[in-house]
Design a protein around this motif. Structure first.
Motif, short mmCIF file in Angstrom:
data_model
loop_
_atom_site.label_atom_id
_atom_site.label_comp_id
_atom_site.label_asym_id
_atom_site.label_seq_id
_atom_site.Cartn_x
_atom_site.Cartn_y
_atom_site.Cartn_z
N ILE A 119 25.75 5.32 -8.51
CA ILE A 119 26.84 5.48 -9.46
C ILE A 119 26.96 4.19 -10.26
CG2 ILE A 119 29.31 5.87 -9.73
CD1 ILE A 119 29.21 7.36 -7.02
N SER A 120 26.83 4.30 -11.56
CA SER A 120 26.92 3.15 -12.44
C SER A 120 28.38 2.73 -12.59
CB SER A 120 26.34 3.51 -13.81
OG SER A 120 26.37 2.39 -14.66
N VAL A 121 28.62 1.41 -12.54
CA VAL A 121 29.98 0.88 -12.68
C VAL A 121 30.02 -0.11 -13.84
CG1 VAL A 121 30.50 1.14 -10.22
CG2 VAL A 121 29.55 -1.01 -11.04
N THR A 122 31.22 -0.36 -14.32
CA THR A 122 31.41 -1.37 -15.36
C THR A 122 31.91 -2.64 -14.69
OG1 THR A 122 31.98 0.34 -16.97
CG2 THR A 122 32.66 -1.91 -17.49
N PRO A 123 31.23 -3.77 -14.89
CA PRO A 123 31.67 -5.00 -14.24
C PRO A 123 33.08 -5.41 -14.67
CG PRO A 123 29.46 -5.27 -15.14
CD PRO A 123 30.00 -3.97 -15.65
N ALA A 124 33.91 -5.75 -13.69
CA ALA A 124 35.25 -6.28 -13.95
C ALA A 124 35.17 -7.80 -13.87
CB ALA A 124 36.23 -5.73 -12.92
N SER A 125 36.21 -8.48 -14.33
CA SER A 125 36.16 -9.94 -14.41
C SER A 125 36.00 -10.60 -13.04
CB SER A 125 37.41 -10.49 -15.11
OG SER A 125 38.56 -10.20 -14.35
N GLY A 126 36.52 -10.00 -11.98
CA GLY A 126 36.43 -10.59 -10.65
C GLY A 126 35.20 -10.21 -9.87
N ASP B 173 35.27 -9.41 2.96
CA ASP B 173 36.56 -8.70 3.09
C ASP B 173 37.61 -9.27 2.14
OD1 ASP B 173 35.39 -7.10 5.01
OD2 ASP B 173 36.34 -8.13 6.70
N SER B 174 37.66 -10.61 2.02
CA SER B 174 38.67 -11.22 1.14
C SER B 174 38.38 -10.87 -0.32
CB SER B 174 38.75 -12.73 1.34
OG SER B 174 37.60 -13.37 0.84
N GLN B 175 37.11 -10.83 -0.70
CA GLN B 175 36.76 -10.44 -2.07
C GLN B 175 37.14 -8.98 -2.31
OE1 GLN B 175 35.48 -12.47 -4.63
NE2 GLN B 175 36.12 -13.98 -3.11
N SER B 176 36.86 -8.15 -1.33
CA SER B 176 37.18 -6.72 -1.45
C SER B 176 38.69 -6.49 -1.57
CB SER B 176 36.62 -5.98 -0.24
OG SER B 176 36.88 -4.61 -0.35
N LYS B 177 39.47 -7.23 -0.78
CA LYS B 177 40.93 -7.10 -0.84
C LYS B 177 41.48 -7.47 -2.21
CE LYS B 177 41.85 -7.72 4.04
NZ LYS B 177 42.22 -8.67 5.09
N GLU B 178 40.79 -8.38 -2.89
CA GLU B 178 41.20 -8.78 -4.23
C GLU B 178 40.68 -7.82 -5.30
OE1 GLU B 178 40.29 -12.90 -5.01
OE2 GLU B 178 40.99 -13.49 -3.02
N GLY B 179 39.94 -6.78 -4.86
CA GLY B 179 39.42 -5.79 -5.79
C GLY B 179 38.09 -6.16 -6.40
N ASN B 180 37.47 -7.19 -5.86
CA ASN B 180 36.17 -7.65 -6.39
C ASN B 180 35.03 -6.97 -5.65
OD1 ASN B 180 37.78 -9.39 -7.89
ND2 ASN B 180 37.55 -11.05 -6.44
N ARG B 181 33.97 -6.68 -6.40
CA ARG B 181 32.80 -6.02 -5.81
C ARG B 181 31.57 -6.89 -6.01
NH1 ARG B 181 33.36 -1.07 -9.81
NH2 ARG B 181 33.54 -2.90 -11.13
N PHE B 182 30.59 -6.69 -5.16
CA PHE B 182 29.27 -7.29 -5.34
C PHE B 182 28.43 -6.24 -6.03
CE2 PHE B 182 31.13 -9.69 -1.95
CZ PHE B 182 30.65 -10.98 -2.13
N ILE B 183 27.98 -6.54 -7.25
CA ILE B 183 27.23 -5.54 -8.01
C ILE B 183 25.94 -6.16 -8.56
CG2 ILE B 183 29.26 -4.17 -8.60
CD1 ILE B 183 29.29 -5.44 -11.34
N GLU C 129 22.45 -5.31 -11.37
CA GLU C 129 21.97 -4.48 -12.47
C GLU C 129 20.78 -3.66 -11.99
OE1 GLU C 129 21.90 -4.90 -17.25
OE2 GLU C 129 21.30 -6.64 -16.08
N ASP C 130 20.81 -2.40 -12.36
CA ASP C 130 19.82 -1.42 -11.94
C ASP C 130 19.39 -0.69 -13.22
OD1 ASP C 130 19.62 1.69 -10.89
OD2 ASP C 130 19.00 0.26 -9.34
N PRO C 131 18.24 -0.03 -13.21
CA PRO C 131 17.88 0.73 -14.43
C PRO C 131 18.98 1.70 -14.88
CG PRO C 131 16.01 0.62 -12.95
CD PRO C 131 17.17 0.02 -12.21
N ALA C 132 19.80 2.17 -13.93
CA ALA C 132 20.87 3.10 -14.26
C ALA C 132 22.13 2.38 -14.77
CB ALA C 132 21.23 3.94 -13.04
N GLY C 133 22.15 1.04 -14.70
CA GLY C 133 23.33 0.26 -15.09
C GLY C 133 23.72 -0.65 -13.92
N TRP C 134 24.97 -1.05 -13.87
CA TRP C 134 25.46 -1.88 -12.78
C TRP C 134 25.85 -0.99 -11.61
CZ3 TRP C 134 25.01 -7.01 -12.67
CH2 TRP C 134 24.81 -7.68 -13.89
#
Length: 135
Positions: free
Chosen positions: A5-12, A61-71, A73-78
């Motif tokens: 599933i392609s996502v749009t990078p957020a600032s965090g 876990d702390s990054q996830s709690k703040e709403g941040n993801r590890f993403i 780039e893939d041929p399909a997008g982020w």
């Protein structure tokens, strides 16, 4: 087979990759600050592998709690990284940062500093195993 599933990078979000886009991204700058804060504890010689693994998971876990993801780039997008890939990313960043500090302190090449860290870790592990065997 899992669906990508392609996502749009957020600032965090932490963008996994190379180049100026990833390096200057707000989430990556903040992530490097988190790594720097955890580095003294991570490099403590008395820390066990399990404790280091727990520290890595706490960072995720702390990054996830703040709403941040590890993403990445893939041929399909982020796309968002899975748990294991995120753990590898955090662990590698901690090890690379520790090696860079050792390099600055000793004047060694980065490759030699990283090798010295691996050797020291193996020696500590062997000493702990010998001590445990005597008990």
């Amino acid at each position: 087979m899992s669906k990508v599933i392609s996502v749009t990078p957020a600032s965090g979000d932490i963008l996994c990759g190379r180049g100026i886009t990833c390096y200057q991204h707000t989430g990556n700058v903040q992530f490097r600050d988190v790594i720097a804060l955890n580095l003294p504890q991570y490099t403590d010689p008395s820390l066990t592998k399990l404790q280091k693994t727990m520290m890595i998971q706490n960072i995720i876990d702390s990054q996830s709690k703040e709403g941040n993801r590890f993403i990445k780039e893939d041929p399909a997008g982020w796309v968002e990284l899975g748990k294991k890939d995120a753990q590898r990313k955090v662990g590698q960043t901690l090890r690379d940062s520790a090696a860079k500090i050792l390099q600055r302190k000793t004047g060694q090449s980065l490759k030699d500093a990283a090798a010295e860290m691996r050797t020291a870790t193996k020696m500590r592990t062997a000493a702990k195993l010998r001590t445990a065997a005597k008990i």
